[in-house]
Design a protein around this motif. Structure first.
Motif, mmCIF file in Angstrom:
data_model
loop_
_atom_site.group_PDB
_atom_site.id
_atom_site.type_symbol
_atom_site.label_atom_id
_atom_site.label_comp_id
_atom_site.label_asym_id
_atom_site.label_seq_id
_atom_site.Cartn_x
_atom_site.Cartn_y
_atom_site.Cartn_z
ATOM 1 N N THR A 139 -20.671 -14.655 -6.332
ATOM 2 C CA THR A 139 -20.125 -13.422 -6.894
ATOM 3 C C THR A 139 -18.742 -13.165 -6.294
ATOM 4 N N PHE A 140 -17.762 -12.995 -7.170
ATOM 5 C CA PHE A 140 -16.371 -12.813 -6.753
ATOM 6 C C PHE A 140 -15.895 -11.392 -7.046
ATOM 7 N N GLY A 141 -14.910 -10.947 -6.253
ATOM 8 C CA GLY A 141 -14.193 -9.715 -6.526
ATOM 9 C C GLY A 141 -12.705 -10.007 -6.551
ATOM 10 N N LEU A 142 -11.930 -9.092 -7.116
ATOM 11 C CA LEU A 142 -10.491 -9.294 -7.292
ATOM 12 C C LEU A 142 -9.684 -8.180 -6.634
ATOM 13 N N ALA A 143 -8.619 -8.572 -5.955
ATOM 14 C CA ALA A 143 -7.606 -7.650 -5.459
ATOM 15 C C ALA A 143 -6.270 -8.345 -5.652
ATOM 16 N N ILE A 144 -5.168 -7.614 -5.511
ATOM 17 C CA ILE A 144 -3.850 -8.202 -5.740
ATOM 18 C C ILE A 144 -2.893 -7.796 -4.615
ATOM 19 N N CYS A 145 -2.357 -8.764 -3.934
ATOM 20 C CA CYS A 145 -1.233 -8.625 -3.003
ATOM 21 C C CYS A 145 -1.338 -7.395 -2.092
ATOM 22 N N TYR A 146 -0.586 -6.343 -2.361
ATOM 23 C CA TYR A 146 -0.510 -5.149 -1.512
ATOM 24 C C TYR A 146 -1.874 -4.500 -1.289
ATOM 25 N N ASP A 147 -2.827 -4.726 -2.194
ATOM 26 C CA ASP A 147 -4.197 -4.227 -1.989
ATOM 27 C C ASP A 147 -4.762 -4.681 -0.658
ATOM 28 N N LEU A 148 -4.288 -5.815 -0.161
ATOM 29 C CA LEU A 148 -4.826 -6.387 1.070
ATOM 30 C C LEU A 148 -4.684 -5.438 2.257
ATOM 31 N N ARG A 149 -3.729 -4.518 2.194
ATOM 32 C CA ARG A 149 -3.497 -3.598 3.307
ATOM 33 C C ARG A 149 -4.455 -2.396 3.294
ATOM 34 N N PHE A 150 -5.377 -2.354 2.331
ATOM 35 C CA PHE A 150 -6.242 -1.183 2.186
ATOM 36 C C PHE A 150 -7.704 -1.605 2.330
ATOM 37 N N PRO A 151 -8.245 -1.494 3.552
ATOM 38 C CA PRO A 151 -9.608 -1.984 3.806
ATOM 39 C C PRO A 151 -10.675 -1.254 3.013
ATOM 40 N N GLU A 152 -10.382 -0.016 2.583
ATOM 41 C CA GLU A 152 -11.382 0.735 1.827
ATOM 42 C C GLU A 152 -11.798 -0.018 0.556
ATOM 43 N N LEU A 153 -10.831 -0.602 -0.131
ATOM 44 C CA LEU A 153 -11.133 -1.325 -1.370
ATOM 45 C C LEU A 153 -12.043 -2.518 -1.083
ATOM 46 N N PHE A 154 -11.739 -3.241 -0.022
ATOM 47 C CA PHE A 154 -12.522 -4.427 0.312
ATOM 48 C C PHE A 154 -13.931 -4.053 0.763
ATOM 49 N N ARG A 155 -14.094 -2.906 1.404
ATOM 50 C CA ARG A 155 -15.421 -2.444 1.794
ATOM 51 C C ARG A 155 -16.259 -2.087 0.565
ATOM 52 N N ILE A 156 -15.631 -1.468 -0.430
ATOM 53 C CA ILE A 156 -16.352 -1.135 -1.669
ATOM 54 C C ILE A 156 -16.851 -2.414 -2.334
ATOM 55 N N TYR A 157 -16.025 -3.438 -2.333
ATOM 56 C CA TYR A 157 -16.458 -4.713 -2.910
ATOM 57 C C TYR A 157 -17.645 -5.293 -2.134
ATOM 58 N N ALA A 158 -17.613 -5.177 -0.814
ATOM 59 C CA ALA A 158 -18.737 -5.675 -0.014
ATOM 60 C C ALA A 158 -20.022 -4.949 -0.379
#
Length: 265
Positions: A139-158
């Motif tokens: 299962t994959f999720g997607l983010a783009i470039c500057y999104d990498l600086r925002f851990p909240e988004l990556f936690r939601i994907y987890a």
């Protein structure tokens, strides 16, 4: 196990047809190496720019998406490509589209965090949704470039059950050390794979490649140099679940407390 290909290419050479031809050849190489998915950098066909004329872009099912779909069909591999998506009367969106091996659109993600230091927020509309999809049992999720600086988004994907994040980017040389730090950090703190696909070095000297993949322990398991390169990475979803069980930081979160503390700010 799932094999994926990170296609580090130098984008924006002013000839979209040639870029797509070259990308198609890379897709063929990736499929021959056993990869189930190939991912390209941010807006690699045209080159990323924060400034874009009003009314620019194409619909989600426009020419570039169709080209990616044809590429997927011809090579029997899922393709994650990048477009400037027209958004009706709004400013366009910076969007990644994913086509399955049959050429069908299975996911699209519009960049959530626009790069305000470069003025991207003045020319684009920010996305407000996550996007997940499955290829080869992962299962994959997607983010783009500057999104990498925002851990909240990556936690939601987890919390959504993602096992690998794909981060296509146009990340400049001058901040490459941040890229090399943040990708493994996002992997370690969420206990999943993170693969960053950056733009290769070109004549303008802005980009330096450095695409890499990190495992759930934050260990870099594959890395590109500065030039154009096709990097094959093997993922094991079982490793993600073992890592999350061994160190259950996701289930030890105190989301109720976090909400209370935020409400007091």
């Amino acid at each position: 196990m799932t094999k994926i290909a990170l296609a580090q290419v130098a984008g924006g050479r002013g000839d979209p047809a040639r870029m797509l031809d070259a990308a198609g050849r890379m897709a063929g190489e990736a499929a021959a190496a056993g990869a189930s998915l190939i991912c390209f950098p941010e807006q690699f066909v045209t080159g990323w720019s924060p400034e874009i004329p009003p009314g620019s872009g194409e619909p989600l099912d426009g020419p570039l998406t169709v080209a990616f779909g044809r590429m997927a069909q011809e090579n029997g591999i899922a393709v994650a490509g990048s477009i400037v998506e027209a958004a009706g009367g709004l400013r366009p969106r910076n969007t990644v589209v994913v086509l399955d091996p049959g050429g069908n659109l299975v996911a699209d993600y519009a960049k959530t965090h626009l790069f305000s230091p470069g003025g991207e927020d003045r020319y684009y509309t920010a996305g407000d949704q996550i996007a997940t999809f499955s290829v080869g049992g992962t299962t994959f999720g997607l983010a783009i470039c500057y999104d990498l600086r925002f851990p909240e988004l990556f936690r939601i994907y987890a919390l959504a059950g993602v096992e690998c994040m794909l981060v296509p980017a146009a990340w400049p040389c001058c901040r490459l050390s941040h890229w090399e730090t943040l990708l493994p950090a996002r992997a370690l703190e969420n206990r999943y794979y993170v693969a960053g696909i950056n733009t290769a070095s070109g004549p303008d000297g802005v980009y330096c490649g450095g695409s890499l993949a990190a495992d759930p322990d934050g260990v870099v398991i594959a890395r590109c140099g500065p030039g154009e390169e096709l990097l094959i990475v093997e993922l094991d979803p079982a490793t993600v679940h073992e890592a999350q069980s061994a160190l259950p930081s996701l289930s030890d979160r105190r989301s109720d407390l976090y909400h209370r503390l935020l409400s007091k700010l």
